[in-house]
Design a protein around this motif. Sequence first.
Motif, PDB file in Angstrom:
ATOM      1  N   GLU A  15       0.826  -1.205   0.000  1.00  0.00           N
ATOM      2  CA  GLU A  15       0.000   0.000   0.000  1.00  0.00           C
ATOM      3  C   GLU A  15       0.863   1.260   0.000  1.00  0.00           C
ATOM      4  O   GLU A  15       0.589   2.223  -0.728  1.00  0.00           O
ATOM      5  CB  GLU A  15      -0.925  -0.003   1.219  1.00  0.00           C
ATOM      6  CG  GLU A  15      -1.937   1.131   1.205  1.00  0.00           C
ATOM      7  CD  GLU A  15      -2.952   1.026   2.320  1.00  0.00           C
ATOM      8  OE1 GLU A  15      -3.757   1.971   2.463  1.00  0.00           O
ATOM      9  OE2 GLU A  15      -2.950   0.008   3.048  1.00  0.00           O
ATOM     10  N   VAL A  16       1.921   1.250   0.787  1.00  0.00           N
ATOM     11  CA  VAL A  16       2.842   2.393   0.817  1.00  0.00           C
ATOM     12  C   VAL A  16       3.500   2.563  -0.546  1.00  0.00           C
ATOM     13  O   VAL A  16       3.618   3.678  -1.061  1.00  0.00           O
ATOM     14  CB  VAL A  16       3.913   2.202   1.910  1.00  0.00           C
ATOM     15  CG1 VAL A  16       4.978   3.299   1.817  1.00  0.00           C
ATOM     16  CG2 VAL A  16       3.272   2.216   3.288  1.00  0.00           C
ATOM     17  N   ALA A  17       3.901   1.453  -1.152  1.00  0.00           N
ATOM     18  CA  ALA A  17       4.552   1.512  -2.464  1.00  0.00           C
ATOM     19  C   ALA A  17       3.634   2.126  -3.510  1.00  0.00           C
ATOM     20  O   ALA A  17       4.067   2.942  -4.337  1.00  0.00           O
ATOM     21  CB  ALA A  17       4.978   0.111  -2.890  1.00  0.00           C
ATOM     22  N   ARG A  18       2.350   1.753  -3.482  1.00  0.00           N
ATOM     23  CA  ARG A  18       1.399   2.313  -4.458  1.00  0.00           C
ATOM     24  C   ARG A  18       1.305   3.837  -4.307  1.00  0.00           C
ATOM     25  O   ARG A  18       1.245   4.569  -5.290  1.00  0.00           O
ATOM     26  CB  ARG A  18       0.028   1.659  -4.285  1.00  0.00           C
ATOM     27  CG  ARG A  18      -0.078   0.269  -4.879  1.00  0.00           C
ATOM     28  CD  ARG A  18      -1.544  -0.170  -4.991  1.00  0.00           C
ATOM     29  NE  ARG A  18      -2.144  -0.346  -3.675  1.00  0.00           N
ATOM     30  CZ  ARG A  18      -2.147  -1.494  -3.013  1.00  0.00           C
ATOM     31  NH1 ARG A  18      -1.582  -2.561  -3.531  1.00  0.00           N
ATOM     32  NH2 ARG A  18      -2.735  -1.579  -1.825  1.00  0.00           N
ATOM     33  N   ASN A  19       1.280   4.299  -3.077  1.00  0.00           N
ATOM     34  CA  ASN A  19       1.198   5.741  -2.844  1.00  0.00           C
ATOM     35  C   ASN A  19       2.467   6.458  -3.288  1.00  0.00           C
ATOM     36  O   ASN A  19       2.402   7.562  -3.845  1.00  0.00           O
ATOM     37  CB  ASN A  19       0.923   6.013  -1.366  1.00  0.00           C
ATOM     38  CG  ASN A  19      -0.541   5.818  -1.000  1.00  0.00           C
ATOM     39  OD1 ASN A  19      -1.378   6.660  -1.268  1.00  0.00           O
ATOM     40  ND2 ASN A  19      -0.854   4.667  -0.402  1.00  0.00           N
ATOM     41  N   LEU A  42       3.069   8.839   4.333  1.00  0.00           N
ATOM     42  CA  LEU A  42       3.725   9.283   5.563  1.00  0.00           C
ATOM     43  C   LEU A  42       2.965   8.799   6.794  1.00  0.00           C
ATOM     44  O   LEU A  42       3.568   8.403   7.799  1.00  0.00           O
ATOM     45  CB  LEU A  42       3.819  10.808   5.557  1.00  0.00           C
ATOM     46  CG  LEU A  42       4.667  11.469   6.646  1.00  0.00           C
ATOM     47  CD1 LEU A  42       6.109  11.014   6.548  1.00  0.00           C
ATOM     48  CD2 LEU A  42       4.584  12.987   6.515  1.00  0.00           C
ATOM     49  N   ARG A  43       1.652   8.816   6.700  1.00  0.00           N
ATOM     50  CA  ARG A  43       0.839   8.341   7.824  1.00  0.00           C
ATOM     51  C   ARG A  43       1.026   6.838   8.039  1.00  0.00           C
ATOM     52  O   ARG A  43       0.999   6.351   9.170  1.00  0.00           O
ATOM     53  CB  ARG A  43      -0.633   8.659   7.549  1.00  0.00           C
ATOM     54  CG  ARG A  43      -1.539   8.357   8.732  1.00  0.00           C
ATOM     55  CD  ARG A  43      -2.964   8.820   8.492  1.00  0.00           C
ATOM     56  NE  ARG A  43      -3.625   8.071   7.437  1.00  0.00           N
ATOM     57  CZ  ARG A  43      -3.958   8.578   6.258  1.00  0.00           C
ATOM     58  NH1 ARG A  43      -3.684   9.841   5.962  1.00  0.00           N
ATOM     59  NH2 ARG A  43      -4.562   7.833   5.347  1.00  0.00           N
ATOM     60  N   ALA A  54      10.235  11.288  -0.034  1.00  0.00           N
ATOM     61  CA  ALA A  54       9.160  11.536  -1.009  1.00  0.00           C
ATOM     62  C   ALA A  54       8.215  12.619  -0.500  1.00  0.00           C
ATOM     63  O   ALA A  54       7.799  13.501  -1.260  1.00  0.00           O
ATOM     64  CB  ALA A  54       8.392  10.250  -1.283  1.00  0.00           C
ATOM     65  N   ALA A  55       7.900  12.567   0.783  1.00  0.00           N
ATOM     66  CA  ALA A  55       7.034  13.588   1.374  1.00  0.00           C
ATOM     67  C   ALA A  55       7.705  14.956   1.307  1.00  0.00           C
ATOM     68  O   ALA A  55       7.052  15.982   1.085  1.00  0.00           O
ATOM     69  CB  ALA A  55       6.709  13.228   2.819  1.00  0.00           C
ATOM     70  N   ALA A  70      11.704  19.907   7.100  1.00  0.00           N
ATOM     71  CA  ALA A  70      11.567  18.971   8.223  1.00  0.00           C
ATOM     72  C   ALA A  70      11.663  17.518   7.741  1.00  0.00           C
ATOM     73  O   ALA A  70      12.326  16.679   8.379  1.00  0.00           O
ATOM     74  CB  ALA A  70      10.242  19.207   8.931  1.00  0.00           C
ATOM     75  N   GLU A  71      11.025  17.218   6.602  1.00  0.00           N
ATOM     76  CA  GLU A  71      11.068  15.849   6.070  1.00  0.00           C
ATOM     77  C   GLU A  71      12.468  15.486   5.570  1.00  0.00           C
ATOM     78  O   GLU A  71      12.945  14.360   5.782  1.00  0.00           O
ATOM     79  CB  GLU A  71      10.051  15.694   4.941  1.00  0.00           C
ATOM     80  CG  GLU A  71       8.605  15.917   5.350  1.00  0.00           C
ATOM     81  CD  GLU A  71       8.137  14.982   6.453  1.00  0.00           C
ATOM     82  OE1 GLU A  71       8.764  13.915   6.655  1.00  0.00           O
ATOM     83  OE2 GLU A  71       7.155  15.322   7.125  1.00  0.00           O
TER      84      GLU A  71
END
Length: 266
Positions: A15-19, A42-43, A54-55, A70-71
Amino acid sequence: MRQELMSLPKGLAEEVARNLVMVANLLDEDPEQAYAYSRIALRLASRVAAVREAAGFASYATAKYSEALAEFRAARRMTGSVELWPVMADCERGMGRPERALAMAGEPEVNKLDKAGQVEMRLVAAGARKDMGQAEAAVVTLQSPELASSSVQPWTARLRYAYADALLEVGRESEAREWFAKALEADQGGQTDASDRLAELDGVEFTDALEDSDADEASEASEASEVSEAPESAEKAVEESAEESAEEAEESGDVAEAPKADGDKS
């Protein structure tokens, strides 16, 4: 990045990879949407350095420089890498702190950057000089072996363009034109608008043929409409004129009596 995501449970990693894929695909075309996907990633996985990076880029693309910085700092703490140093310095510029960006250009981290990173740092430093009103210093900052090199690298077009722009700002127009031309020569991917800047310096104005065609069609349609309305307008004018004549005649008592039908004795 895939290796970093392997630290997550399989379903979550997917799911993280898709985002993250959506962030990468949308970053240039729709940065706001890319930012939205980055917040989801990020969440879900804030402890993954690739997600923080990425964020950071999504925030940077939407001019949220404080968030981006910050990121990037978080990603750097996790990896120990200095590759984000130039973009971190540019975030300082975006936050209205060019003096901090300039200070970062003199830090030891710059020496650890690869050639592309060092060129990027030079571009940021020159931008900081311009922000501080030091246009001549910006010109000097960009003068480097990479600028003088005849070989074309991924950064060449942007470096030459920045130099041309700095020259133009200090009034060296003929040199600026020469470097805009060099930037255009190296700009195979359309990274800059060097061709437009050259045309502007040469006094060339471009006309959009499609817009002209649309304007001509609109004009023809308007003329046709006027022509089609003309007979109706003329007929209406005749009717109004006849009515006015009848009213005038009635007022003066000159209205003729209607002829009597045959056999009418009255």
